[in-house]
Motif scaffolding. Structure first.
Motif: not given
Length: 543
Positions: A105-108, A194-200, A520-522
């Motif tokens: 779920m990590i948005y990167m 930093g803390l990862f942002e997530v697709t939630q 996932a985001a790419p």
């Protein structure tokens, strides 16, 4: 003499403007965008089932989805020489949403230099400035719109809903080592911590199916079929005209008036191409497949991120190892999630991220850390019976290249996946340096109160040769395969397969080189841009 009866042609699912093979991160985007025009009839095919399994929605449920044939293809690599001959599990989603339904779920997005490198190598139109609008268009960022983020798009991006003292301490230790905190990894440079942002969304996983498919599934011009395996592409006079399918033990066909779009992922899409006679002719002939286009690059150029899971035992601080060690602890974790959608059940597999240079001379970071408040011998195994954290580090731009090849013309036969991890000297050198950097962070003052003690790989690995051996012992995939139908090698910059009209690949396969981070985001960006190309080319053909 008996006259032979004419063979009965397989039943057909009909004719569509666009037929999409694979309902994962890319396929869901394509289905949404191509069906937005009610004049386009779109068929989306998925080999797996619908995403109604409860553990898909609960973030921690990846533990019950990976390795589960209900949601995962359950593939393995071939024995890896660089990993002491070990076979690795190679999870790929087999459900609506694809790997976005089982991933971390990590948005990167990666680094601007990744995409500028694509453009400079011949993939025109894929520079950072040219792809950024597609990231922004689809995003619904928790902080609202900005020059780097979107609001109101389909992909919900939120902050994680928990914190751990040990992760805060590791971030302070990283700052003492020289890695400064950053507020945002997704502005083109991801240096820092930093803390990862997530697709939630509000504590639930937000997959590509949630984002792009479910809001439009009632469109009358969009048909979604699950439980359908794509056998091969129908090619007639140099043009893709449809697909041959397997379903319920029988064979089916479907016709495409416009285009066939392969979105089955970095393993699935090259497999479909090979079964269609598009690949290395000599290999296909060995399998009894008549070559249509001799394209040896199909299934080659496989790249993946290899993570080194460095684990440290600690004292005087809580980690998930203790919290989940008892029935009471598990019950409290479950109750917290039930009442507030927070806590360990809401967490991604990794919470704290660091992007670091293995060499100060490098222009951008080449190492990524996924730091976790837990430790275990192997993914999916039991947590260690003592408090610990894991600092998992991967080289972002490996030089090692592998392959994925079909082993049979039968689509049910698993492919031969050979990533060739650590086969490049440069990768071995950086792996050893990554372990040294991890140790340097662990001895900083911020972590001293917790007395970190290295348990994996262990302090006995000290020399350069020993550290290289340790990398082979503890290295494992972080599930980011790309590049097996790359732009410039298999497809052009508009994602069209060489020498076959009406056929594109639109997924992680087309990346010339892997992005510097989670993928996932790419992939969703590639599909966003790819859909626009498909529609633009269709308009041009009518002029």
């Amino acid at each position: 003499m008996t006259t032979p009866r004419p063979s009965t042609p397989p039943p057909s699912l009909g004719e569509f403007d666009y037929v999409i093979a694979g309902a994962g991160s890319a396929g869901c985007v394509l289905a949404n965008r191509l069906s937005a025009d009610p004049r386009n009839r779109v068929l989306l095919l998925e080999a797996g089932a619908r995403d109604n399994y409860v553990w898909i929605k609960v973030p921690v449920g990846y533990l019950y989805c990976i390795g589960n044939p209900r949601t995962d293809w359950c593939w393995q690599t071939e024995p890896e020489p660089g990993l002491q001959g070990r076979r690795l599990r190679y999870p790929r989603g087999r459900v609506l949403g694809g790997s976005s339904s089982i991933n971390g779920m990590i948005y990167m997005r990666g680094q601007a230099a990744d995409y500028d490198g694509w453009a400079q190598s011949g993939a025109r139109g894929w520079s950072w400035d040219e792809v950024l609008p597609y990231f922004i268009r689809a995003e619904d960022h928790h902080a609202g719109p900005s020059p780097f983020h979107g609001a109101g798009g389909e992909i919900r991006v939120e902050q994680q809903r928990l914190r751990w003292d040990i992760l805060d301490a590791f971030q302070r230790a990283a700052a003492e080592f020289g890695v400064a905190p950053t507020a945002d990894f997704n502005r083109g440079t991801n240096a820092g911590s930093g803390l990862f942002e997530v697709t939630q969304r509000r504590g639930w996983r937000w997959s590509a199916a949630d984002a792009f498919l479910k809001p439009v599934r009632e469109r009358p011009n969009l048909r979604i079929e699950t439980g359908v395996t794509v056998d091969r592409v129908l090619v007639e006079q140099g043009r893709a005209t449809g697909l041959v399918l397997r379903r319920g033990g029988g064979q089916w066909t479907v016709r495409a008036r416009g285009e066939v779009l392969l979105a089955a992922g970095a393993i699935g899409s090259p497999a479909i191409l090979e079964r269609s006679g598009i690949g290395a002719a000599a290999h296909l002939a060995e399998l009894g497949i008549a070559p249509v286009v001799d394209l040896p690059a199909v299934g080659a150029n496989l790249q993946d991120h290899l993570q080194l899971r460095c684990a440290y035992r600690v004292e005087n601080v809580a980690t998930l190892n203790q919290r989940a060690a008892s029935l009471l602890g598990k019950g409290l974790i479950g109750l917290e999630y039930l009442l507030r959608r927070t806590g360990p059940m809401a967490m991604a597999p990794s919470q704290l991220g660091l992007f670091v240079r293995s060499d100060p001379a490098l222009a951008t970071p080449d190492l990524q850390y996924h730091v976790q408040p837990l430790s275990l011998e192997a993914f999916g195994g039991a947590l260690d019976p003592f408090p610990a954290f894991t600092a998992s580090v991967c080289q972002l731009r490996p030089d090692s290249r592998g392959t994925t090849r079909i082993t049979s013309a039968d689509p049910a036969a698993p492919p031969a996946i050979q990533p060739n991890y650590l086969s490049a000297e440069s990768d071995l050198r950086r792996a050893a340096e990554a372990i040294r950097i991890t140790r340097a962070i662990a001895v900083q003052p911020a972590l001293a109160p917790y007395r970190p003690e290295e348990i994996r790989p262990g302090p006995a690995f000290a020399s350069e040769d020993e550290l290289r051996a340790a990398a082979g012992q503890i290295g494992t995939t972080i599930f980011h395969p790309v590049g097996t139908a790359a732009m410039g090698r298999v497809v052009d910059e508009r994602l069209r397969v060489k020498d076959i009209a009406g056929l594109r690949v639109v997924d992680a396969s087309v990346m010339p080189t892997i992005t510097s981070g989670n993928t996932a985001a790419p992939v969703m960006m590639i599909a966003e841009k790819g859909a626009e190309m498909v529609l633009a080319d269709a308009r041009e053909s009518l002029c």
